[in-house]
Design a protein around this motif. Structure first.
Motif, mmCIF file in Angstrom:
data_model
loop_
_atom_site.group_PDB
_atom_site.id
_atom_site.type_symbol
_atom_site.label_atom_id
_atom_site.label_comp_id
_atom_site.label_asym_id
_atom_site.label_seq_id
_atom_site.Cartn_x
_atom_site.Cartn_y
_atom_site.Cartn_z
ATOM 1 N N LEU A 4 56.102 46.418 53.286
ATOM 2 C CA LEU A 4 55.104 45.990 52.320
ATOM 3 C C LEU A 4 53.797 46.676 52.667
ATOM 4 O O LEU A 4 53.342 46.615 53.811
ATOM 5 N N LYS A 5 53.194 47.333 51.668
ATOM 6 C CA LYS A 5 51.967 48.085 51.888
ATOM 7 C C LYS A 5 50.859 47.540 50.992
ATOM 8 O O LYS A 5 50.885 47.719 49.773
ATOM 9 N N SER A 6 49.929 46.830 51.588
ATOM 10 C CA SER A 6 48.720 46.357 50.889
ATOM 11 C C SER A 6 49.054 45.641 49.590
ATOM 12 O O SER A 6 48.506 45.924 48.525
ATOM 13 N N VAL A 7 49.961 44.658 49.675
ATOM 14 C CA VAL A 7 50.439 43.950 48.488
ATOM 15 C C VAL A 7 49.487 42.817 48.106
ATOM 16 O O VAL A 7 49.069 42.019 48.945
ATOM 17 N N ASP A 8 49.128 42.768 46.824
ATOM 18 C CA ASP A 8 48.395 41.648 46.231
ATOM 19 C C ASP A 8 49.324 40.978 45.224
ATOM 20 O O ASP A 8 49.961 41.655 44.415
ATOM 21 N N THR A 9 49.391 39.645 45.268
ATOM 22 C CA THR A 9 50.221 38.900 44.323
ATOM 23 C C THR A 9 49.451 37.702 43.807
ATOM 24 O O THR A 9 48.750 37.028 44.571
ATOM 25 N N CYS A 10 49.591 37.444 42.510
ATOM 26 C CA CYS A 10 48.869 36.343 41.870
ATOM 27 C C CYS A 10 49.839 35.462 41.084
ATOM 28 O O CYS A 10 50.892 35.905 40.640
ATOM 29 N N TYR A 11 49.427 34.205 40.910
ATOM 30 C CA TYR A 11 50.032 33.314 39.938
ATOM 31 C C TYR A 11 48.973 33.100 38.859
ATOM 32 O O TYR A 11 48.009 32.367 39.067
ATOM 33 N N GLY A 12 49.130 33.752 37.729
ATOM 34 C CA GLY A 12 48.091 33.686 36.709
ATOM 35 C C GLY A 12 46.794 34.287 37.228
ATOM 36 O O GLY A 12 46.754 35.420 37.703
ATOM 37 N N GLN A 13 45.715 33.504 37.191
ATOM 38 C CA GLN A 13 44.415 33.962 37.666
ATOM 39 C C GLN A 13 44.195 33.665 39.142
ATOM 40 O O GLN A 13 43.149 34.020 39.698
ATOM 41 N N SER A 14 45.173 33.026 39.781
ATOM 42 C CA SER A 14 45.021 32.630 41.184
ATOM 43 C C SER A 14 45.721 33.635 42.102
ATOM 44 O O SER A 14 46.945 33.759 42.072
ATOM 45 N N GLN A 15 44.935 34.341 42.916
ATOM 46 C CA GLN A 15 45.516 35.306 43.834
ATOM 47 C C GLN A 15 45.961 34.611 45.113
ATOM 48 O O GLN A 15 45.242 33.807 45.699
ATOM 49 N N VAL A 16 47.170 34.942 45.559
ATOM 50 C CA VAL A 16 47.754 34.293 46.731
ATOM 51 C C VAL A 16 47.879 35.261 47.904
ATOM 52 O O VAL A 16 47.598 34.900 49.048
ATOM 53 N N LEU A 17 48.322 36.484 47.650
ATOM 54 C CA LEU A 17 48.453 37.487 48.705
ATOM 55 C C LEU A 17 47.336 38.520 48.578
ATOM 56 O O LEU A 17 47.036 38.994 47.483
ATOM 57 N N PHE A 18 46.756 38.860 49.732
ATOM 58 C CA PHE A 18 45.646 39.804 49.778
ATOM 59 C C PHE A 18 45.965 40.907 50.795
ATOM 60 O O PHE A 18 46.027 40.639 51.998
ATOM 61 N N ASP A 19 46.201 42.111 50.310
ATOM 62 C CA ASP A 19 46.401 43.257 51.194
ATOM 63 C C ASP A 19 47.502 42.979 52.225
ATOM 64 O O ASP A 19 47.387 43.330 53.396
#
Length: 233
Positions: A4-19
């Protein structure tokens, strides 16, 4: 094998994973640890394409799987043991296993019903029982066996022993140790530092969707501040 390389993941407008960045090498057992609500399951969902990453890249065997649907990711050789087990309650143990059986991406079926019965004798005893008739520990064994029946190159376990009795937990850890000795690559999410330290090669600790520490078991054992600050130990 997995990166995994600098992954950002969101649920709608809420970001859960940062880099989010982590890796699992061939034959390695790697852990992802952290308190509840810090993004462990979201990391698993991103890997499997269930909650696709919005930024960054996920590679498996040097193939970019970031935007692939879950079934294609599974066919490439990632077997998931999901949080909550999610076995089919109205199928028997044997039917649960047959339903997922494939020869895997390499085309060689290391894991067959006889091999599963050897690994988990309790499942052989309960092979005709329905999924909803099993204990929590038996259901977790079935969830692991079901993933193995896909003959994966990487096994991913989300909350491997959550809610299980101590003796059952030990059976699960013994199973994972045996798989490691056979060269199975494993990413395991759990909270049992002592057991994981005895099995895993490397560890990642996640806090608020970001990796805050990574290292081997010896480094983790010596770092009381990290364990206290991020794992509540």
């Amino acid at each position: 094998m997995l990166e995994l390389k600098s992954v950002d993941t969101c649920y709608g407008q809420s970001q859960v994973l940062f880099d989010m960045s982590l890796s699992v090498g061939q034959g390695e057992v790697v852990t992802l640890m952290g308190r509840n609500g810090m993004g462990k399951t979201t990391t698993v969902r991103s890997i499997m394409g269930l909650t696709p990453a919005l930024a960054g890249e996920i590679q498996f065997k040097n193939i970019n799987i970031t935007a692939l649907p879950p079934y294609k990711i599974a066919k490439l050789g990632i077997g998931l043991v999901p949080e909550g087990r999610m076995i089919s309650p109205n199928l028997s143990v044997e039917e649960n296993l047959i339903a997922t059986a494939t020869r895997g991406p390499a085309g060689t079926a290391r894991w067959t019903l006889p091999a599963i019965w050897t690994l988990f004798p309790k499942l052989r005893e309960r092979k005709d029982s329905m999924g909803n008739q099993l204990s929590g520990g038996e259901q977790q064994m079935l969830a692991i066996a079901r993933a193995l029946m896909t003959n994966p190159e990487l096994l991913v376990l989300d909350e491997a022993t959550e809610g299980l009795a101590p003796l059952i937990r030990q059976e699960i850890w013994t199973c994972l140790l045996g798989l490691k000795r056979e060269g199975q690559s494993i990413l395991v999410i759990d909270k049992n530092i002592q057991a994981l330290s005895a099995i895993a090669d490397r560890h990642y600790i996640i806090e608020k969707g970001t990796i805050v520490w990574n290292g081997d078991s010896a480094s983790l054992a010596d770092n009381e501040d990290i364990k206290r600050r991020y794992l509540g130990v």
